[in-house]
Enzyme design. Sequence first.
Site, PDB file in Angstrom:
ATOM      1  N   LEU A   7       0.849  -1.195   0.000  1.00 52.37           N
ATOM      2  CA  LEU A   7       0.000   0.000   0.000  1.00 52.37           C
ATOM      3  C   LEU A   7       0.885   1.245   0.000  1.00 52.37           C
ATOM      4  CD1 LEU A   7      -2.719  -0.998   2.647  1.00 52.37           C
ATOM      5  CD2 LEU A   7      -2.446  -1.730   0.263  1.00 52.37           C
ATOM      6  N   GLY A  10      -0.904   6.572  -0.187  1.00 54.34           N
ATOM      7  CA  GLY A  10      -1.174   7.691   0.722  1.00 54.34           C
ATOM      8  C   GLY A  10      -0.225   8.849   0.519  1.00 54.34           C
ATOM      9  N   ARG A  14       1.526  13.850   7.452  1.00 50.26           N
ATOM     10  CA  ARG A  14       2.274  14.215   8.657  1.00 50.26           C
ATOM     11  C   ARG A  14       3.775  14.411   8.404  1.00 50.26           C
ATOM     12  NH1 ARG A  14      -0.531   9.336  11.920  1.00 50.26           N
ATOM     13  NH2 ARG A  14      -0.874   8.669   9.763  1.00 50.26           N
ATOM     14  N   ASP A 103       4.801   1.925   4.561  1.00 46.36           N
ATOM     15  CA  ASP A 103       5.575   2.775   5.471  1.00 46.36           C
ATOM     16  C   ASP A 103       6.107   2.010   6.680  1.00 46.36           C
ATOM     17  OD1 ASP A 103       3.176   2.372   6.764  1.00 46.36           O
ATOM     18  OD2 ASP A 103       2.790   4.488   7.213  1.00 46.36           O
ATOM     19  N   ARG A 329      37.591  12.937  -6.280  1.00 45.77           N
ATOM     20  CA  ARG A 329      36.290  13.087  -6.952  1.00 45.77           C
ATOM     21  C   ARG A 329      36.083  11.978  -7.971  1.00 45.77           C
ATOM     22  NH1 ARG A 329      36.566  18.855  -9.133  1.00 45.77           N
ATOM     23  NH2 ARG A 329      34.746  18.069 -10.251  1.00 45.77           N
ATOM     24  N   TYR A 362      45.731  20.602  -7.444  1.00 45.61           N
ATOM     25  CA  TYR A 362      44.551  20.147  -8.177  1.00 45.61           C
ATOM     26  C   TYR A 362      45.030  19.337  -9.375  1.00 45.61           C
ATOM     27  CZ  TYR A 362      40.636  19.820 -11.303  1.00 45.61           C
ATOM     28  OH  TYR A 362      39.672  19.311 -12.132  1.00 45.61           O
ATOM     29  N   ALA A 376      54.439  20.664  -4.277  1.00 44.38           N
ATOM     30  CA  ALA A 376      53.398  21.412  -3.566  1.00 44.38           C
ATOM     31  C   ALA A 376      52.799  22.488  -4.462  1.00 44.38           C
ATOM     32  CB  ALA A 376      53.995  22.060  -2.326  1.00 44.38           C
ATOM     33  N   ASN A 382      43.120  22.426 -16.577  1.00 43.79           N
ATOM     34  CA  ASN A 382      42.514  21.488 -17.519  1.00 43.79           C
ATOM     35  C   ASN A 382      41.364  22.088 -18.298  1.00 43.79           C
ATOM     36  OD1 ASN A 382      41.004  21.672 -15.121  1.00 43.79           O
ATOM     37  ND2 ASN A 382      40.089  19.670 -15.439  1.00 43.79           N
TER      38      ASN A 382
END
Length: 446
Positions: A7, A10, A14, A103, A329, A362, A376, A382
Amino acid sequence: MLAVAVLAAGKGTRMKSDLPKVLQPLAGATLVERVLGSCRALDPQRQILIVGHQAERVEQSLSQHGGLEFVLQQPQNGTGHAVQQLLAPLADFEGELLVLNGDVPLLREETITALLERHRTSQAAVTLLTARLDDPTGYGRVFADASGHVSAIVEHRDCSEEQRANNLTNAGIYCFNWSKLAAVLPQLSTDNDQGELYLTDTVAMLSPAMHVEVADADEINGINDRYQLAQCEAVIQQRLRRHWMAEGVTFVDPESCTLSDGTRFGRDVVVEPQCHFRGNTNVGRGCRIGPGSFLENASVGEEVEVLYSVVRDAVVADGCTIGPYAQLRPGTELARDCRIGNFVEIKKSQIAAGSKVNHLSYIGDAQLGENVNVGAGTITANYDGVNKHRTVIGAGSKTGANSVLVAPITLGANVTVGAGSTLTKDVPAGALALGRAKQLIKENWS
Ligand code: UD1
Ligand code: CA
């Protein structure tokens, strides 16, 4: 034959959310995914999702989930009304119908399996799951005798004071004999406080009706608001951490760490405080992660150290050390024994074994050979404002501090780049490259 109906029509008023309730996430999976997952082991012949509020969005979210039938409930006039929508699609169906509230996300597979078995052996018309809750506020109360026969379910808001004292609670999980349920579904009435058709009212119309009480009351937690969502999250997190501790992982401060279902650890991993693992993250044997790290869809080899760092959609091979304060990343691939130091960001780059990017750099869209030493503050430039370009650095090369490598550019093997250089042209193997203004001295200037 077994059919499962969830189900999920709904609104979840709330929650006060734009998201339909069943799409709220818990430890990385939506409520409805979790509910469907809890009955996967049963291998049902039919799997039906009853949708209504934002039906398309709910359907869309499950587009990867094979074998689902969607049945529309419009308007949403209660859980009994929801199940009435199955009368047509299940007209020719014979067997059991397992109904799950969308739920109730913490059910264990074993619990559902046990419910179904009990239903089959007792040949009841309906068998439902119950628990004794310390605080059953808001739940339907189940009235049963000592032999487990249920006479009725009364919703909290329809209960008398005396009835409310009964803490035997309806979980919202039922196994019905479908033809018997189908015969009584049309008789439901809206004669209750909410003016809705209640599925729970069918229980008093069916005989015999039985219940099975779960030992771990946490399993039947229903989610109606954000507080209950947070409580369920806490239960899932605790289950996940306990599982991995049992598999040989140390959590120094377990409560401060969160995991996803898809997180995997090898033995003797030590997780320091405040670490978060998302998506499909794998952490190999003997790693030390944290404190303060975030890993999402990360694949980490063995004996790796990650300190105060972020690793997302990246691969880190054995023996690497990351951080403090590094960000790997998507598309980062580190071979063995690389050292990525503080305040370094790496994106979509392959770095071969033993290379070091130790400070303030980077590195993006780059390919580094083995044992490269990036000085460093070295930056790969890029991006020209329109396109991204690649930087290639051959094995054994060293860049001096504060170098800028303007891509596209290729440095051969064993190249040395003088500190402060801005390089725009390729450098052949073995060369020294300097790209900076000559130092000028004017004596007696002051
Ligand atoms: C329901 C039970 C209650 C039980 C509790 C367990 C009823 C009448 N009450 O109450 O006895 O203790 O669950 O958590 O069933 N839904 C629809 N269509 C509708 C209304 C609801 O599909 O018209 C779905 C909701 O999306 C939700 C589920 O049914 O997934 C339960 O509805 P909800 O309104 O949360 O019921 P409760 O008040 O929690
Ligand atoms: Ca509910």
